[in-house]
Design an enzyme around this catalytic site. Sequence first.
Site, short mmCIF file in Angstrom:
data_model
loop_
_atom_site.label_atom_id
_atom_site.label_comp_id
_atom_site.label_asym_id
_atom_site.label_seq_id
_atom_site.Cartn_x
_atom_site.Cartn_y
_atom_site.Cartn_z
CE LYS A 212 -4.02 1.90 2.34
NZ LYS A 212 -3.64 3.30 2.33
NE ARG B 107 -10.06 8.98 -1.70
CZ ARG B 107 -9.65 8.18 -0.75
NH1 ARG B 107 -9.54 6.90 -0.99
NH2 ARG B 107 -9.30 8.64 0.41
CB CYS C 126 6.06 37.58 27.57
SG CYS C 126 4.42 37.27 26.93
#
Length: 667
Positions: free
Chosen positions: A115, A136, A409
């Site tokens: 795959k 797709r 900060c």
Amino acid sequence: MSDEIQARLTAVKDQIRHHNQLYYREAEPEISDRDYDRLKEELADLEKQYPNMAEKESLVEKVGDDRLEGFSTYVHREPMQSLDNTYSFDELTDFENRLNRLLDRESFEYLIEPKIDGVAVSLTYEQGQFVRAVTRGNGVEGDDISANFALIKNSPRQLSEPYPNALEIRGEIYMTLEEFNRINAERKAAKLPVFANPRNLAAGTIKMLDRAEVKKRKLTWVSHGRGHCEPATYDSLTQFFDDLRRWGFPMVQNHWVEEGIENSIQAIKKLDELRKSYAYPTDGAVVKLNSLELQQQAGSTSKAPRWAIAYKFEAEQAVTKLKDIIIQIGRTGTLSPVAILEPVKLAGTTVSRATLHNSDEIARKDVRIGDSVKVEKAGEIIPAIIEVVTDERPTGTVPYNFPDICPACGTAVTRPEGEAVHRCPNTLGCPPQVRRRIQFFASRQCMDIEGLGEAVVDQLVDRNLVQSLPDLYVLQREDLVSLDKFAEKSADNLLEALDSSKQQDLWRLIHGLGIQHVGTSASKLLVNTFRDLDSILLATEEELVGVEGFGSIVAASVVSFFADSGNQKLIQRLVDAGLKTKEDVPAAPEAKEGVFGKTFVLTGTLPTLKQNDAKELIEKAGGKAAGSVSRKTDYLIAGENAGSKLSKAEKLGVAILREGDLLKLLE
Ligand code: IVH
């Protein structure tokens, strides 16, 4: 059902939708495929347990959607489905049992293939001639990416006889690991952020509107399936693959044809060994019925065929101790939690840091400092924490409290509605933000100021010589010679580089401002549309949404950036420092009246000009060259072998010109 389960169901669905968007549309996933699959498994379980809660069209069944603005779409003759997934061999046996019942047969011949972790694309051939390449999309219709596909050289445009009259060939566009590493090495050298994995880079590249950029990255094609086919002359997939090979299509390195699922499982194990030497990333094996007739009989669900299944390999994992969680602050103020780990060997490298994504992910996994955690590296460069090994949890750990003030900060952090991230709003005063913003401004992708690398910026900020971007342009020689490793020569060079950066193209300045969601292409679009900084500053949200390729999110971000009085002051100081605020006006726009302000689309091979040269001429004359045909297109310039853009232009009634007509307009 309890409120708790209801809440969990909603949360899982929201997360899946969020990750679908990131993976399919933005090609920039936050979590590993494995984690994503786990979310889907959880949703499937919940829906099974509480069927009355399941919606008609479950997210479990849904194919993702990769369609983007800026592309013309095309309806597949045969839908492009997704595949059922499993991580267990037992479920492969279940798969075979289901086929036994469904088709009333004992054993089957299977085809086993790697795959490929790429981008699914369908190629259409009519009368043996290549017509288009389409992604797709949502399975029914996808984006026409033929223009970019044309740059992929390893597949034939013309099939040799015999061939079916109409044919859709299914396969993947991928990037080899070698090419991926080459690009990342280049980016690293240029101090640009590196890409996470080859699949995302391939997906992002194939959807770029700027072909010149696509050209710089090598993509490859591999075929693995058949869509619509007329006449349907094949009996088996292997027979169809023989033809694909005869036509010259690249196929997967190894495949196996096996009788029965037991033999197929053995083949999958062999594949797991071999795949490590493949040139492309593989994340599993696909098992398919070889007989096309049996495929037909087995049919499919709304999402996936019943005749195929993907077995996914587990990513490499290791267990280690979580020593600490630190918070990194990004250029736009995002707080990113990072896990500090006891170093551990994983997939060939030593891992000592892993991403924790965001506070939701930490809470979902209940990750605590001191825990043993399972770490995974799945094709991605940055490892991720999958889960806590709760059995090994030491006593006295406490749930992690995400900071509500910025650790750098001290400003109270905010979490914008609907977003997963926390942000420090102290844009102008938070030191790491300031440092990162200045580094970004100076980088190659923005103002490209030589000699102003990260280390120099760090020193300038630490010594309070630079607190915001315009401070760069008032730096004096004395300031610079006091820096580490700075001699008079390097100080002069940097001053010179700063001075000449004032003449950089306006889009570089816009990009360098670091407006959220505004990357290089959006910056260029802004400049091409509005031409000068003042007009960009004054642009309304409505006008911005009208810019081709802009969505409402980008438009809103631009408006809110320029509405901020701090940003306005900063820009005024940059302008006062003498930075270029106008795009160079084309030499004689009146003479090119037919081109100025018009949108052109180029398609096919032109008789004399290369598409890129034509594009440049159009832009020089004040026109715009767009990537796809829409209602906003004024002219389509069609050459030899023009395909879907031509038919779309005809459909929309866009004026169609030849190269000669264009040259006349440009005269
Ligand atoms: S056959 C109906 N073979 O994986 C789908 N697919 O997760 C039959 N993929 O959309 C697909 N390698 O794009 C097949 N050797 C292979 C594949 C493969 C990758 C992709 C394919 C599919 C996706 C599903």
